[in-house]
Design a protein around this motif. Structure first.
Motif, mmCIF file in Angstrom:
data_model
loop_
_atom_site.group_PDB
_atom_site.id
_atom_site.type_symbol
_atom_site.label_atom_id
_atom_site.label_comp_id
_atom_site.label_asym_id
_atom_site.label_seq_id
_atom_site.Cartn_x
_atom_site.Cartn_y
_atom_site.Cartn_z
ATOM 1 N N ILE A 146 -4.345 2.601 0.059
ATOM 2 C CA ILE A 146 -4.634 1.187 0.243
ATOM 3 C C ILE A 146 -5.685 1.046 1.338
ATOM 4 C CG2 ILE A 146 -3.687 -1.036 0.968
ATOM 5 C CD1 ILE A 146 -1.099 -0.295 -0.382
ATOM 6 N N LEU A 147 -6.755 0.315 1.037
ATOM 7 C CA LEU A 147 -7.888 0.169 1.943
ATOM 8 C C LEU A 147 -7.978 -1.247 2.484
ATOM 9 C CD1 LEU A 147 -10.567 1.905 -0.321
ATOM 10 C CD2 LEU A 147 -9.085 3.006 1.356
ATOM 11 N N THR A 148 -8.757 -1.383 3.541
ATOM 12 C CA THR A 148 -9.060 -2.705 4.077
ATOM 13 C C THR A 148 -10.415 -3.153 3.555
ATOM 14 O OG1 THR A 148 -7.803 -2.296 6.094
ATOM 15 C CG2 THR A 148 -9.447 -4.027 6.193
ATOM 16 N N PHE A 149 -10.508 -4.452 3.234
ATOM 17 C CA PHE A 149 -11.791 -5.013 2.810
ATOM 18 C C PHE A 149 -11.827 -6.488 3.195
ATOM 19 C CE2 PHE A 149 -14.609 -6.754 -0.643
ATOM 20 C CZ PHE A 149 -15.781 -6.249 -0.113
ATOM 21 N N THR A 150 -12.747 -6.847 4.088
ATOM 22 C CA THR A 150 -12.881 -8.217 4.617
ATOM 23 C C THR A 150 -11.522 -8.804 4.986
ATOM 24 O OG1 THR A 150 -12.853 -9.169 2.384
ATOM 25 C CG2 THR A 150 -15.022 -8.687 3.343
ATOM 26 N N ASP A 151 -10.805 -8.066 5.822
ATOM 27 C CA ASP A 151 -9.514 -8.506 6.378
ATOM 28 C C ASP A 151 -8.415 -8.627 5.330
ATOM 29 O OD1 ASP A 151 -10.764 -8.687 8.892
ATOM 30 O OD2 ASP A 151 -11.461 -10.707 8.421
ATOM 31 N N LYS A 152 -8.593 -7.984 4.193
ATOM 32 C CA LYS A 152 -7.553 -7.975 3.171
ATOM 33 C C LYS A 152 -7.191 -6.529 2.853
ATOM 34 C CE LYS A 152 -8.886 -12.305 0.931
ATOM 35 N NZ LYS A 152 -9.217 -12.970 -0.358
ATOM 36 N N LEU A 153 -6.061 -6.366 2.167
ATOM 37 C CA LEU A 153 -5.646 -5.036 1.724
ATOM 38 C C LEU A 153 -5.941 -4.896 0.238
ATOM 39 C CD1 LEU A 153 -2.227 -4.633 3.603
ATOM 40 C CD2 LEU A 153 -4.473 -3.728 4.240
ATOM 41 N N VAL A 154 -6.422 -3.707 -0.134
ATOM 42 C CA VAL A 154 -6.861 -3.467 -1.507
ATOM 43 C C VAL A 154 -6.258 -2.157 -2.017
ATOM 44 C CG1 VAL A 154 -8.866 -3.040 -2.977
ATOM 45 C CG2 VAL A 154 -9.039 -4.683 -1.089
ATOM 46 N N TYR A 155 -5.623 -2.219 -3.182
ATOM 47 C CA TYR A 155 -5.146 -1.005 -3.826
ATOM 48 C C TYR A 155 -6.347 -0.202 -4.345
ATOM 49 C CZ TYR A 155 -0.469 -3.193 -4.312
ATOM 50 O OH TYR A 155 0.744 -3.787 -4.093
ATOM 51 N N LYS A 156 -6.314 1.102 -4.126
ATOM 52 C CA LYS A 156 -7.269 2.000 -4.772
ATOM 53 C C LYS A 156 -6.495 2.790 -5.815
ATOM 54 C CE LYS A 156 -10.554 5.788 -4.072
ATOM 55 N NZ LYS A 156 -11.135 6.767 -3.100
ATOM 56 N N ILE A 157 -6.823 2.561 -7.074
ATOM 57 C CA ILE A 157 -6.075 3.156 -8.180
ATOM 58 C C ILE A 157 -7.002 4.060 -9.000
ATOM 59 C CG2 ILE A 157 -4.875 2.645 -10.349
ATOM 60 C CD1 ILE A 157 -3.788 0.130 -9.030
ATOM 61 N N ILE A 158 -6.540 5.279 -9.224
ATOM 62 C CA ILE A 158 -7.281 6.230 -10.049
ATOM 63 C C ILE A 158 -6.729 6.174 -11.471
ATOM 64 C CG2 ILE A 158 -7.980 8.625 -10.347
ATOM 65 C CD1 ILE A 158 -9.023 7.307 -7.784
ATOM 66 N N ALA A 159 -7.617 5.969 -12.434
ATOM 67 C CA ALA A 159 -7.227 5.907 -13.836
ATOM 68 C C ALA A 159 -7.914 7.029 -14.594
ATOM 69 C CB ALA A 159 -7.617 4.553 -14.429
ATOM 70 N N THR A 160 -7.197 7.689 -15.464
ATOM 71 C CA THR A 160 -7.774 8.791 -16.248
ATOM 72 C C THR A 160 -7.431 8.619 -17.726
ATOM 73 O OG1 THR A 160 -5.816 10.153 -15.770
ATOM 74 C CG2 THR A 160 -7.750 10.469 -14.368
ATOM 75 N N ASN A 161 -8.380 9.015 -18.548
ATOM 76 C CA ASN A 161 -8.207 8.997 -19.996
ATOM 77 C C ASN A 161 -8.812 10.295 -20.530
ATOM 78 O OD1 ASN A 161 -9.764 7.309 -22.760
ATOM 79 N ND2 ASN A 161 -7.677 8.057 -22.654
ATOM 80 N N PRO A 162 -8.067 11.410 -20.471
ATOM 81 C CA PRO A 162 -8.593 12.720 -20.839
ATOM 82 C C PRO A 162 -9.065 12.735 -22.295
ATOM 83 C CG PRO A 162 -6.466 12.878 -19.738
ATOM 84 C CD PRO A 162 -6.667 11.448 -20.075
ATOM 85 N N PRO A 163 -10.071 13.559 -22.606
ATOM 86 C CA PRO A 163 -10.753 14.468 -21.677
ATOM 87 C C PRO A 163 -12.063 13.919 -21.125
ATOM 88 C CG PRO A 163 -11.324 15.051 -23.923
ATOM 89 C CD PRO A 163 -10.413 13.849 -24.017
ATOM 90 N N PHE A 164 -12.437 12.690 -21.491
ATOM 91 C CA PHE A 164 -13.805 12.251 -21.210
ATOM 92 C C PHE A 164 -13.953 11.154 -20.149
ATOM 93 C CE2 PHE A 164 -13.957 13.403 -25.851
ATOM 94 C CZ PHE A 164 -14.648 14.582 -25.687
ATOM 95 N N GLN A 165 -12.883 10.460 -19.760
ATOM 96 C CA GLN A 165 -13.056 9.270 -18.931
ATOM 97 C C GLN A 165 -12.216 9.302 -17.650
ATOM 98 O OE1 GLN A 165 -14.020 5.436 -21.231
ATOM 99 N NE2 GLN A 165 -12.248 6.233 -22.326
ATOM 100 N N LYS A 166 -12.818 8.763 -16.598
ATOM 101 C CA LYS A 166 -12.120 8.580 -15.330
ATOM 102 C C LYS A 166 -12.625 7.293 -14.696
ATOM 103 C CE LYS A 166 -11.128 10.745 -10.854
ATOM 104 N NZ LYS A 166 -11.345 11.936 -9.980
ATOM 105 N N ALA A 167 -11.735 6.535 -14.077
ATOM 106 C CA ALA A 167 -12.108 5.268 -13.455
ATOM 107 C C ALA A 167 -11.406 5.116 -12.116
ATOM 108 C CB ALA A 167 -11.735 4.100 -14.368
#
Length: 404
Positions: A232-253
């Motif tokens: 979880i990160l800070t951004f302009t005084d707010k908290l933000v989830y950082k979520i890793i998404a994967t769709n094997p074998p070709f995609q990552k977000a």
């Protein structure tokens, strides 16, 4: 003594201002811990919905009208504590240091009433789109840079300014576009293959892949995608989830989602070859996309989220023909859109003149070069590397509209 101080202050801002109409703030944004420059940090005046972005070297120049000298400028970046300074507090070419700020994941999740999984967070963010994105007409002003590389050599560069009119975020058609000015338009000796295929309009490329507007991509949980909360990160005084998404074998977000509003703050998607397999079928003209990276970053204005930055970068393998295994050359286009202003009020009264045809190249529709327009236009400053590329393209150009 008081009079002398006033005179010094007046002279200082007269120096910063050009023709007493603008104040120019310049500097470099740096990580306070590593002392490394921070690329693509935001420099903006929230109340006026205007801003700019640092370049890859962390440098920026921000032009504001002189009547905004009492306004506060916010310098922010995901994962860092924001800094807010009045326009008059900036020094010329000032180094601005930001401190990293990463929240304790366990604390945030355990203190919530009902801890959410990564997939539940993404689903909530998707359902909250109607609430978080504009449902009324709006206009964005922005700067486009399109840089083309073939087999490791830069062959084309286009830089222009445009306005984009949207009915709302659900508008499934390309926005209406007013091409304001073209700053640079260089074309060198690219591969002869290009002669048979007219170069696509850069603005069309940038506006046709919008996950929020067109309702697709990793923001919509589908079969095959898995999600995990990284931190979880800070951004302009707010908290933000950082979520890793994967769709094997070709995609990552990577998805950055506000922990309170569940608005998407930033979306990154990468598609790539896997074990020499391509993720996309080859086009009839022999083109085969080998990699694809797209980034959307949004900014809040009047409790709604508007686009702030968009990048699309790909690698194409150009084969001799549809069924051939012989690669003629490799193309590496990179297109970026930097939003400098959001207009969400009195939109019908805001000057806008749709003049861009999506079926023609931007260069063919460019007005005569206007140097006055660019003096105080909030485009990201060139890095040293980019400046060298510009000079090389300028010398090698073979066909170009008069620019600069």
């Amino acid at each position: 003594m008081k009079n002398i101080s006033c005179i010094v202050l007046f002279l200082f801002f007269s120096f910063l201002s050009n023709a007493q109409d603008f104040i120019s703030i310049s500097g470099k944004v740096i990580d306070n811990n590593t002392k490394e420059p921070l690329p693509f940090a935001s420099i903006f005046i929230k109340e006026k919905a205007i801003g700019t972005t640092t370049n890859k070297d962390g440098s920026f120049i921000f032009h504001v009208s002189s009547d905004m000298n009492t306004q506060f400028v916010t310098i922010s970046m995901l994962g860092y504590k924001s800094i807010r300074k009045q326009v008059t507090q900036f020094k010329k070419n000032e180094n601005i240091y930001l401190d990293q700020s990463i929240a304790q994941l366990d604390e945030v999740i355990l203190n919530s009433d009902k801890p959410l999984t990564a997939k539940q967070i993404v689903k909530k963010a998707y359902k909250a789109i109607d609430r978080n994105y504009p449902t009324e007409p709006y206009i964005l002003e922005g700067f486009i840079r399109d840089l083309q590389n073939e087999d490791g050599n830069y062959v084309e560069l286009l830089e222009c300014a445009a306005k984009f009119y949207y009915k709302d975020y659900k508008d499934n058609y390309s926005p209406q576009v007013e091409l304001q000015e073209v700053r640079r338009s260089y074309i060198t000796q690219n591969h002869p293959w290009n002669n048979d295929f007219e170069r696509k309009n850069s603005i069309v490329d940038l506006t046709e892949d919008d996950f929020i507007r067109y309702d697709y991509g990793p923001i919509k949980v589908r079969k095959g995608w898995s999600y995990e909360i990284e931190n979880i990160l800070t951004f302009t005084d707010k908290l933000v989830y950082k979520i890793i998404a994967t769709n094997p074998p070709f995609q990552k977000a990577t998805l950055y989602i506000d922990t309170e509003s569940f608005a998407f703050i930033r979306i990154e998607l990468t598609r790539f070859r896997s074990k020499k397999r391509y993720y996309k079928r080859r086009l009839s003209n022999g083109q085969q996309e080998a990699s694809y990276n797209i980034v959307f970053e949004y900014q809040e204005h009047n409790n709604k989220m508007y686009l702030k930055y968009l990048k699309e970068e790909d690698t194409w393998h150009i084969f001799e023909s549809l069924g051939s295994d012989h690669i003629l050359f490799k193309k590496h286009p990179k297109k970026e859109l930097f939003i400098s202003k959001v207009i969400s009020e009195n939109v019908s009264q805001y000057p806008f003149n749709q003049n861009l045809s999506i079926n023609k190249s931007i260069e063919s529709q460019a007005p005569p070069y206007n140097s006055e327009f660019w003096k105080h236009y909030n485009a990201p400053s060139l890095t040293n590397e980019e400046s060298k590329i510009v000079e090389e393209l300028k010398k090698a150009q073979i066909k170009v509209l008069p620019r600069e």
